[in-house]
Write a protein that holds these residues in place. Structure first.
Motif, PDB file in Angstrom:
ATOM      1  N   GLY A 131      12.450  11.480  -6.238  1.00  0.00           N
ATOM      2  CA  GLY A 131      12.780  11.651  -7.640  1.00  0.00           C
ATOM      3  C   GLY A 131      13.040  13.097  -8.011  1.00  0.00           C
ATOM      4  N   LEU A 153       5.124  10.144  -6.957  1.00  0.00           N
ATOM      5  CA  LEU A 153       6.140  10.447  -7.977  1.00  0.00           C
ATOM      6  C   LEU A 153       5.506  10.643  -9.350  1.00  0.00           C
ATOM      7  N   GLY A 154       4.441   9.890  -9.613  1.00  0.00           N
ATOM      8  CA  GLY A 154       3.853   9.969 -10.941  1.00  0.00           C
ATOM      9  C   GLY A 154       2.969  11.179 -11.151  1.00  0.00           C
ATOM     10  N   GLN A 155       2.305  11.640 -10.099  1.00  0.00           N
ATOM     11  CA  GLN A 155       1.236  12.623 -10.309  1.00  0.00           C
ATOM     12  C   GLN A 155       1.387  13.929  -9.543  1.00  0.00           C
ATOM     13  N   ARG A 156       2.347  14.032  -8.640  1.00  0.00           N
ATOM     14  CA  ARG A 156       2.479  15.281  -7.889  1.00  0.00           C
ATOM     15  C   ARG A 156       3.730  16.057  -8.314  1.00  0.00           C
ATOM     16  N   MET A 178      -2.458  17.191  -1.163  1.00  0.00           N
ATOM     17  CA  MET A 178      -3.710  16.499  -1.534  1.00  0.00           C
ATOM     18  C   MET A 178      -3.845  15.205  -0.737  1.00  0.00           C
ATOM     19  N   HIS A 217       0.821  -1.201   0.000  1.00  0.00           N
ATOM     20  CA  HIS A 217       0.000   0.000   0.000  1.00  0.00           C
ATOM     21  C   HIS A 217       0.860   1.258   0.000  1.00  0.00           C
ATOM     22  N   LEU A 235       3.940   1.626  -0.988  1.00  0.00           N
ATOM     23  CA  LEU A 235       4.661   1.811  -2.242  1.00  0.00           C
ATOM     24  C   LEU A 235       3.732   2.304  -3.353  1.00  0.00           C
ATOM     25  N   GLY A 236       2.486   1.844  -3.326  1.00  0.00           N
ATOM     26  CA  GLY A 236       1.519   2.341  -4.297  1.00  0.00           C
ATOM     27  C   GLY A 236       1.263   3.825  -4.102  1.00  0.00           C
ATOM     28  N   ALA A 237       1.178   4.237  -2.862  1.00  0.00           N
ATOM     29  CA  ALA A 237       0.966   5.660  -2.573  1.00  0.00           C
ATOM     30  C   ALA A 237       2.182   6.478  -3.002  1.00  0.00           C
ATOM     31  N   ALA A 238       3.371   5.936  -2.756  1.00  0.00           N
ATOM     32  CA  ALA A 238       4.591   6.638  -3.147  1.00  0.00           C
ATOM     33  C   ALA A 238       4.682   6.744  -4.671  1.00  0.00           C
ATOM     34  N   LEU A 239       4.326   5.660  -5.331  1.00  0.00           N
ATOM     35  CA  LEU A 239       4.341   5.662  -6.796  1.00  0.00           C
ATOM     36  C   LEU A 239       3.417   6.750  -7.323  1.00  0.00           C
ATOM     37  N   THR A 240       2.265   6.854  -6.718  1.00  0.00           N
ATOM     38  CA  THR A 240       1.298   7.879  -7.107  1.00  0.00           C
ATOM     39  C   THR A 240       1.877   9.275  -6.891  1.00  0.00           C
ATOM     40  N   GLN A 253       4.284  19.453  -3.992  1.00  0.00           N
ATOM     41  CA  GLN A 253       3.338  18.474  -3.460  1.00  0.00           C
ATOM     42  C   GLN A 253       4.048  17.233  -2.941  1.00  0.00           C
TER      43      GLN A 253
END
Lengths: 242, 242
Positions: free
Chosen positions: B191, B146-149, B230, B137, B139-144, B153
């Motif tokens: 990143g 890096l990908g979207q903020r 967010m 969970h 890592l999924g939040a972290a991925l989100t 943010q």
DNA sequence: CGAGTATTTGATGCAGTTCAACGCTCGTGG
DNA sequence: CCACGAGCGTTGAACTGCATCAAATACTCG
């Protein structure tokens, strides 16, 4: 009429660990039924507590998270053999959503039986933990890609991974495999804009390295792509199939 | 002389689930000893198959991956209570490295006992899977992130998460908590470049939102930071302590 | 044929990288 | 006791990869 686990065509693939007859028979008891769903159907929703767990048998889908501002992070692509809903089972609610991209057929399990695995079937419990660990590994690798690779490397990384998966699943047909996603899906997975994803893919196509069009992916120069991705080509680990 | 699990000061924190005396006694059998290590010590190395598993008792560290080109992705910061080495235990080798940042003390377990959990202690096996799921969970939040903020943010997200963790662990002292990392570590986790991380932190400091200096973090305006990220402020879930 | 969805391409701008330099602190050794 | 270097934080300046904006083209399906 649902297929019996022992007749499951997926299970014959050498990608998956084999189970004894006794084990298979127990899995059949655990299995509630089979579900066929249309493209773009919600399978699991972030925040919900699904009473069911699934194993993808056919078709493809996406796991993703949505942000308040409307942006979407694709966490992973769902391929046949993937186990869905573990978070709901363990944590009480899904932390991401899962949706079908193509028509899919899913094996349905009862979430309440999960605890039975731990009490009475340590092999299965171990399998489930193994799956959780491999998923953690994948997400760590993906995080590394978003954090440390530029656009070209990210795309190369993703295409190699998909290719590997396709090969392990026997989806390759004459150097091609079905890859029924939109460019927007890949962009959302890699933290790139649609436009830049498109242009990067176009360059790979021109240079005869990889071609993805008409829902079909074909890698023309795997070594070049792998090097571009700074990725060693390793065989997919043999995994349990629930 | 190693502390007995039943006397473990960490375990008294309400962040962690409680265990019966019987369970605690078994954990003590599982426990091989205690290890104190200096700052910047390798605990687990990517690719290696450690014969030992650890629970962090005191101190902080980093999980990270290195790329062939020398870049580093920090996957996670290690706090007291974290369980280390599950991948080696399940997958046969670590998929990332773990290193201490401060002096740390670790609880040491025998990897071979892991299977015993599954056979004889389903509660503990369940706990381990729970930990794997919560890590997935995260890592999924972290991925989100890096990908979207964007950079601002991302930093806000990280600081809020660290703050939450610190609060749950009782590390807060007069609105401050120890945060003994370098800006480079945070940059590698998010990143971002060191320079941009530095400037973004400086802006948060000027605006009186968060202050991180002298290895100490203090959040001045949590709601503002959470909104910037967010991120809804949710309490840390109660977790098992191995 | 028209509406809706996906891909493609060109033009513009900026967030964040890279390069470079300086200051501070601390430990080490002459 | 001071000199020196290593590590980290800070700041300014220049550059660029990628996002964003805009619009045209292709494809699917009722």
């Amino acid at each position: 009429m649902a297929t019996k686990c022992r007749d499951c065509p997926l299970r014959r693939r050498e990608l998956f660990t084999s189970m004894s007859d006794i084990e298979l028979r127990y899995m059949e008891k655990f299995k509630v039924g089979e579900l066929t769903i249309e493209p773009k159907t919600q399978i699991l929703m972030e925040g919900s507590n699904s009473p069911q767990l699934f194993t993808a048998l056919r078709g493809m889908g996406l796991r993703f998270k949505l942000l308040p501002n409307g942006r979407r992070q694709v966490l992973n692509m769902v391929f046949p053999g993937d186990f869905l809903g573990l978070q709901a089972g363990m944590l009480g609610e899904m932390k991401h959503s899962v949706e079908s991209t193509t028509r899919m057929t899913l094996c349905v399990f009862d979430r309440n039986e999960l605890w039975n695995f731990f009490r009475n079937h340590p092999d299965r419990a171990y399998d489930i933990t193994w799956l959780a660990a491999i998923e953690e590994h994948f997400l760590g690798a993906a995080l590394t890609t978003l954090g440390q690779r530029d656009a070209r490397q990210r795309i190369a990384w993703a295409l190699v991974r998909v290719h590997q998966k396709g090969e392990a699943l026997g989806l390759m047909d004459n150097g091609q495999m079905p890859f029924p996603f939109r460019q927007q899906d890949l962009a959302d997975a890699l933290g790139l804009s649609l436009v830049h994803t498109n242009k990067t893919l176009a360059r790979l196509r021109e240079r005869q390295i990889a071609n993805w069009s008409d829902n079909t992916l074909s890698i023309k120069d795997l070594p070049a792509l792998a090097e571009m991705a700074m990725l060693d080509i390793e065989p997919e680990p043999i995994r349990p199939l629930m």
